[in-house]
Scaffold this motif. Sequence first.
Motif, PDB file in Angstrom:
ATOM      1  N   HIS A  64       0.853  -1.207   0.000  1.00  0.00           N
ATOM      2  CA  HIS A  64       0.000   0.000   0.000  1.00  0.00           C
ATOM      3  C   HIS A  64       0.875   1.238   0.000  1.00  0.00           C
ATOM      4  O   HIS A  64       1.585   1.518   0.973  1.00  0.00           O
ATOM      5  CB  HIS A  64      -0.906  -0.001   1.243  1.00  0.00           C
ATOM      6  CG  HIS A  64      -1.857   1.157   1.301  1.00  0.00           C
ATOM      7  ND1 HIS A  64      -2.939   1.286   0.445  1.00  0.00           N
ATOM      8  CD2 HIS A  64      -1.909   2.232   2.121  1.00  0.00           C
ATOM      9  CE1 HIS A  64      -3.605   2.380   0.741  1.00  0.00           C
ATOM     10  NE2 HIS A  64      -3.001   2.987   1.753  1.00  0.00           N
ATOM     11  N   LEU A 122       1.846  -1.833  -4.709  1.00  0.00           N
ATOM     12  CA  LEU A 122       0.482  -1.448  -5.068  1.00  0.00           C
ATOM     13  C   LEU A 122       0.349   0.037  -4.822  1.00  0.00           C
ATOM     14  O   LEU A 122       0.377   0.490  -3.682  1.00  0.00           O
ATOM     15  CB  LEU A 122      -0.566  -2.215  -4.271  1.00  0.00           C
ATOM     16  CG  LEU A 122      -1.994  -2.019  -4.825  1.00  0.00           C
ATOM     17  CD1 LEU A 122      -2.828  -3.285  -4.660  1.00  0.00           C
ATOM     18  CD2 LEU A 122      -2.720  -0.829  -4.194  1.00  0.00           C
ATOM     19  N   ASP A 124      -1.896   2.975  -4.787  1.00  0.00           N
ATOM     20  CA  ASP A 124      -3.292   3.425  -4.769  1.00  0.00           C
ATOM     21  C   ASP A 124      -3.279   4.876  -5.232  1.00  0.00           C
ATOM     22  O   ASP A 124      -3.184   5.804  -4.445  1.00  0.00           O
ATOM     23  CB  ASP A 124      -3.854   3.283  -3.361  1.00  0.00           C
ATOM     24  CG  ASP A 124      -5.368   3.388  -3.337  1.00  0.00           C
ATOM     25  OD1 ASP A 124      -5.980   3.367  -4.411  1.00  0.00           O
ATOM     26  OD2 ASP A 124      -5.939   3.483  -2.234  1.00  0.00           O
ATOM     27  N   SER A 153      -3.999   1.730  -9.146  1.00  0.00           N
ATOM     28  CA  SER A 153      -5.448   1.869  -9.053  1.00  0.00           C
ATOM     29  C   SER A 153      -5.923   3.130  -9.747  1.00  0.00           C
ATOM     30  O   SER A 153      -5.146   4.030 -10.069  1.00  0.00           O
ATOM     31  CB  SER A 153      -5.863   1.937  -7.586  1.00  0.00           C
ATOM     32  OG  SER A 153      -5.634   3.248  -7.074  1.00  0.00           O
ATOM     33  N   ALA A 214     -10.134   0.223  -6.759  1.00  0.00           N
ATOM     34  CA  ALA A 214      -9.843   0.753  -5.426  1.00  0.00           C
ATOM     35  C   ALA A 214     -10.791   1.888  -5.043  1.00  0.00           C
ATOM     36  O   ALA A 214     -10.399   3.056  -5.057  1.00  0.00           O
ATOM     37  CB  ALA A 214      -8.395   1.225  -5.348  1.00  0.00           C
ATOM     38  N   THR A 239      -7.388  -7.182  -7.350  1.00  0.00           N
ATOM     39  CA  THR A 239      -7.548  -6.812  -5.948  1.00  0.00           C
ATOM     40  C   THR A 239      -8.659  -5.782  -5.808  1.00  0.00           C
ATOM     41  O   THR A 239      -8.812  -4.890  -6.637  1.00  0.00           O
ATOM     42  CB  THR A 239      -6.237  -6.209  -5.416  1.00  0.00           C
ATOM     43  OG1 THR A 239      -5.207  -7.194  -5.496  1.00  0.00           O
ATOM     44  CG2 THR A 239      -6.371  -5.755  -3.984  1.00  0.00           C
ATOM     45  N   HIS A 241      -9.277  -3.032  -3.395  1.00  0.00           N
ATOM     46  CA  HIS A 241      -8.411  -2.372  -2.418  1.00  0.00           C
ATOM     47  C   HIS A 241      -9.138  -1.169  -1.822  1.00  0.00           C
ATOM     48  O   HIS A 241      -9.559  -0.263  -2.560  1.00  0.00           O
ATOM     49  CB  HIS A 241      -7.128  -1.920  -3.132  1.00  0.00           C
ATOM     50  CG  HIS A 241      -6.004  -1.593  -2.216  1.00  0.00           C
ATOM     51  ND1 HIS A 241      -5.109  -2.545  -1.751  1.00  0.00           N
ATOM     52  CD2 HIS A 241      -5.605  -0.427  -1.661  1.00  0.00           C
ATOM     53  CE1 HIS A 241      -4.219  -1.976  -0.970  1.00  0.00           C
ATOM     54  NE2 HIS A 241      -4.503  -0.683  -0.889  1.00  0.00           N
ATOM     55  N   THR A 277      -8.583  -6.289   0.015  1.00  0.00           N
ATOM     56  CA  THR A 277      -7.481  -5.851   0.875  1.00  0.00           C
ATOM     57  C   THR A 277      -7.911  -4.574   1.572  1.00  0.00           C
ATOM     58  O   THR A 277      -8.259  -3.585   0.921  1.00  0.00           O
ATOM     59  CB  THR A 277      -6.196  -5.589   0.081  1.00  0.00           C
ATOM     60  OG1 THR A 277      -5.692  -6.827  -0.431  1.00  0.00           O
ATOM     61  CG2 THR A 277      -5.129  -4.966   0.968  1.00  0.00           C
ATOM     62  N   ALA A 279      -6.743  -1.543   3.619  1.00  0.00           N
ATOM     63  CA  ALA A 279      -5.592  -0.764   4.045  1.00  0.00           C
ATOM     64  C   ALA A 279      -5.826  -0.279   5.473  1.00  0.00           C
ATOM     65  O   ALA A 279      -6.859   0.330   5.760  1.00  0.00           O
ATOM     66  CB  ALA A 279      -5.366   0.412   3.111  1.00  0.00           C
ATOM     67  N   SER A 379      -2.051 -10.334  -1.228  1.00  0.00           N
ATOM     68  CA  SER A 379      -2.976  -9.201  -1.196  1.00  0.00           C
ATOM     69  C   SER A 379      -3.093  -8.539  -2.564  1.00  0.00           C
ATOM     70  O   SER A 379      -4.111  -7.924  -2.879  1.00  0.00           O
ATOM     71  CB  SER A 379      -2.536  -8.178  -0.142  1.00  0.00           C
ATOM     72  OG  SER A 379      -1.429  -7.420  -0.583  1.00  0.00           O
TER      73      SER A 379
END
Length: 514
Positions: A64, A122, A124, A153, A214, A239, A241, A277, A279, A379
């Motif tokens: 993250h 990842l 975001d 994302s 996300a 994912t 997220h 997932t 965060a 994840s």
Amino acid sequence: MTTLFRNALVLAMDDEHRAEPFRADVLVEGDRIGAVGPDLPVPDGADVVDATDRLLMPGLVNAHVHSWEALFKGRYDNMPLELWMLLSYPILGLEPMSDRLVYLRTLLVAMESLRNGATCLLDDVIESPRQSMDALDAVFRGYEDAGIRANCSGNIVNRPYVDTIPFSAEVLPADLLAKAHEVPPRSTEEYLEFSREALARYDGRAGRLRYVIAPSGPQRCTDDLFVAADELSREHDTTFHVHVLETKMQAVTGREFYGSTLVEYLDRLGVLSDRATLAHGIWLTDSDIARLGEVGASVAHNPISNLKLGSGIAQWRALLDAGVNLGLGSDGLSSNDSARMFDVVKSAALLHKVTHPDYRTWPTADEVLWAATRGGARSARLADDVGAIEAGRKADFVVLDLRSINFTPVNDVPTHLVYVENGDSITEVWVNGQVVVRDGRCLLIDEEAVLDELRGLAGEYLERYAKIEELNRAFEPHFAEIYRRCCSEPMGINRWSGDERAWVQGAAAGEGGA
């Protein structure tokens, strides 16, 4: 390209060995690990590397991170999340960052990540005030050029920020509320159309890039967006997220907005699964944790960011005992303030030793390294490809010098990696079967040119940004009052190391406060 590492010390993080090192040869064939074992035959044309003094371990996975914040590292301190966001993700006056600056910002995050042993992240990606396809393209180009593996994302918020904060309608003056509602959020259909185009353009690009779904957080998005986003995530096996329960204010938000915890609300929407997932996940209740374990969800644990923003301490042992998959993340480069994953690894190991006197429950080096590799890979929906040095997996790994200061003398290798290593011992980083870092330098980009150009453009941008910060400081005293009020709300759980009641009483009496 074929390379054989001869007689390396291997920390494989596979199911058989986990964090127990062993001596072996490692064969890299193309973009994958061809074989791991003693005395492997040398394929025709292979490069043979004497790795007797080298440790090979899987690349770290940053579960993250927010690249938007790369220009704001070292800028803010001593603010809880909701006040910090007023400056780092302003409500008023913000203009889009140029695509060139987005590209350079992305390279900066990739450089710091790779140099410190993270081969996968990842991101975001949050662009304020809203994300364009050109800006997202700049992110993907940056990660492609740097050589890192990245899941990116299209983070979406489709409710005005003030509408995501409890008690804001009561506390904020009418003129500020009106200003905060002037910019209409993106609709659900707009986000879905954007995401479908992004999936078609970028998912699978260069064999190491993916687009992920996300929605920012349950309180920040409408019900229909969450349900539709989850369906799109299922369709493309990405994912799902989402930020959940980072702060006590968010715990209060669940009760005030939905009459339940935010996890219970997400469960009612039907969006909790093994693709999800969460965060942070700090202010989870025991029943929240149990439910996440039942569905096989992941939590991306961000210990440094949680410490800096004073958000609280996640329930490490309870999450693991419930069967929740744990990954480790740096979070944003303004709330951390770096992407250095070895810092995160050490912090995760240390933080949870002060939450309970029973030392048998403290994180082990094995558990922390698992979270930093295999947990993060799972994840990110990459469980079969990355996170271990094992035949058939992608050749994403880090080579460390066992003769370095950090390994002199060598005692317990996993303990060295968790508590001693800071990235200084790294000699090479490989991603997708390619060397992308050697001797502390990224090989696929001109680092000096990137940094020189970034200094100029970022300096100009931050001069303008300072005026935007001042504009948004008008919200600060009102958000500070909401923060104090939320801290005083009894929730039946406490995720701080101390008792907030004395501070709340003092703040109410005018003796202190945010």
